[in-house]
Scaffold this active site. Structure first.
Site, PDB file in Angstrom:
ATOM      1  N   HIS A 243      28.809   2.793  10.346  1.00 41.18           N
ATOM      2  CA  HIS A 243      27.645   3.321  11.074  1.00 41.18           C
ATOM      3  C   HIS A 243      26.495   2.309  11.174  1.00 41.18           C
ATOM      4  CE1 HIS A 243      29.399   7.368  10.542  1.00 41.18           C
ATOM      5  NE2 HIS A 243      29.475   7.141   9.261  1.00 41.18           N
TER       6      HIS A 243
HETATM    7  O1  RIB Z   1      25.669   9.686   8.891  1.00 43.57           O
HETATM    8  C1  RIB Z   1      25.806   8.338   8.536  1.00 43.57           C
HETATM    9  C2  RIB Z   1      24.547   7.802   7.960  1.00 43.57           C
HETATM   10  O2  RIB Z   1      24.234   8.508   6.764  1.00 43.57           O
HETATM   11  C3  RIB Z   1      24.647   6.319   7.534  1.00 43.57           C
HETATM   12  O3  RIB Z   1      23.392   5.720   7.630  1.00 43.57           O
HETATM   13  C4  RIB Z   1      25.049   6.412   6.094  1.00 43.57           C
HETATM   14  O4  RIB Z   1      24.654   5.266   5.340  1.00 43.57           O
HETATM   15  C5  RIB Z   1      24.264   7.617   5.662  1.00 43.57           C
HETATM   16  O5  RIB Z   1      22.938   7.187   5.371  1.00 43.57           O
END
Ligand code: RIB
Ligand code: CA
Length: 313
Positions: A243
């Site tokens: 992500h």
């Molecule tokens: O949903 C994914 C996000 O939530 C990413 O930033 C992961 O590190 C968590 O913080």
């Protein structure tokens, strides 16, 4: 070469945050002014520890790391040890950091830096719940117009939620903070699950990190090996979505991504939908566009960039 782009990374490390931070520190196009830590994946004492572990792994013990908000603006903290492990960086064991935290609060660093730097010269890269940014914008409304743009990982539309059926984790943890940021008028580039779920690790991609043969390559491989087990079990996918590195990759190679400039509102009152990003992808609401909401990426190009840059550390 043009002057490096000044950025501040707001983060709740987390393995994917770690890869994003390493990508930024490996890239001469970026001048990382500091890391501001927030509670999210794990509580604040661990996110501040993990941020320094990552900086030392990258050979940057001089990096400024600040502690920020330890809980959301109004709600109780929700964490994600079920995804990231108890430490937040499970998968690779690294020693506790020797480098110190900076004095002062992360919110003050955000405000002071934005006031000191040339207006429009600092980009905020937000990888966790938006509590620090929202608090800074509330406490110093003058800084919003001084931000170049906020590039954030958060939200979802076609992909729906990952922590509730309706909401993505970063937004769900602090919907009120997200609403402040999305209504701030600051130019926003949003990396929702719609695009990050296409930044999937595969066995070959993880082994390419390991094949770098460096301490950083091994650490990234170990983190992604651990991080992917949750998503593979939940979604039956081949790997895990990286992500947070999507935000930094956008700063380096924006053409890897495509999306739409649309209106995105944050649900803060819903019993079942708190933290939902109501993205007007089909432009039916008549509401003013406020975010570049990404929907697709060149995954091969993304991992090529990531692996090449990680290999520089
Ligand atoms: O949903 C994914 C996000 O939530 C990413 O930033 C992961 O590190 C968590 O913080
Ligand atoms: Ca994160």
């Amino acid at each position: 070469m043009t002057k490096p782009r000044k950025i501040i990374i707001d983060t709740d490390p987390g393995q994917d945050d770690a890869v994003a931070i390493l990508l930024a520190l490996a890239s001469p196009e970026l001048d990382v002014l500091g890391l501001t830590c927030v509670a999210g994946n794990v509580p604040l004492p661990l996110t501040t520890r993990n941020a320094r572990v990552i900086c030392e792994l990258a050979g940057r013990p001089e990096m400024k790391v600040f502690a920020g908000c330890e809980r959301p603006l109004t709600r109780h903290l929700i964490t994600a040890e079920h995804v990231h492990g108890k430490s937040g960086l499970d998968g690779t064991n690294l020693p506790d950091p020797a480098m110190p935290m900076e004095e002062g609060h992360a919110v003050d660093f955000l405000i002071d830096t934005l006031r000191a730097q040339t207006p429009g010269s600092v980009t905020l890269c937000a990888l966790g719940p938006l509590t620090n940014l929202a608090t800074a914008f509330q406490r110093a409304p003058d800084i919003a117009s001084r931000v170049c743009e906020v590039v954030l990982m958060g939200g979802a539309y076609f992909e729906v939620g990952n922590i509730t059926p309706a909401a993505e984790f970063n937004i769900h943890v602090d919907p009120e903070a997200a609403e402040i940021v999305f209504k701030s008028g600051v130019p926003l580039v949003v990396m929702p699950l719609d695009v990050t779920h296409k930044a999937l690790t595969t066995r070959a991609r993880v082994e390419a990190f390991r094949a770098l043969g460096t301490p950083v390559g091994h650490a990234v491989a170990g983190w992604t090996d651990f991080f992917e087990r949750f998503d593979m079990a939940k979604y039956g996918s081949e790997g895990a979505p990286l992500h947070d590195p999507c935000t930094v990759a956008y700063l380096l190679q924006p053409d890897l991504f495509s999306g739409r400039h649309i209106n995105v509102e944050i649900e803060t009152r819903g019993e079942f939908t708190a933290g939902m990003t109501v993205a007007d992808w089909w432009r039916v609401s008549g509401r003013q566009p406020n975010a570049m909401f990404m929907g697709d990426l060149d995954a091969a190009g993304f991992f090529a960039l990531l692996t090449e840059r990680i290999g520089r550390l």
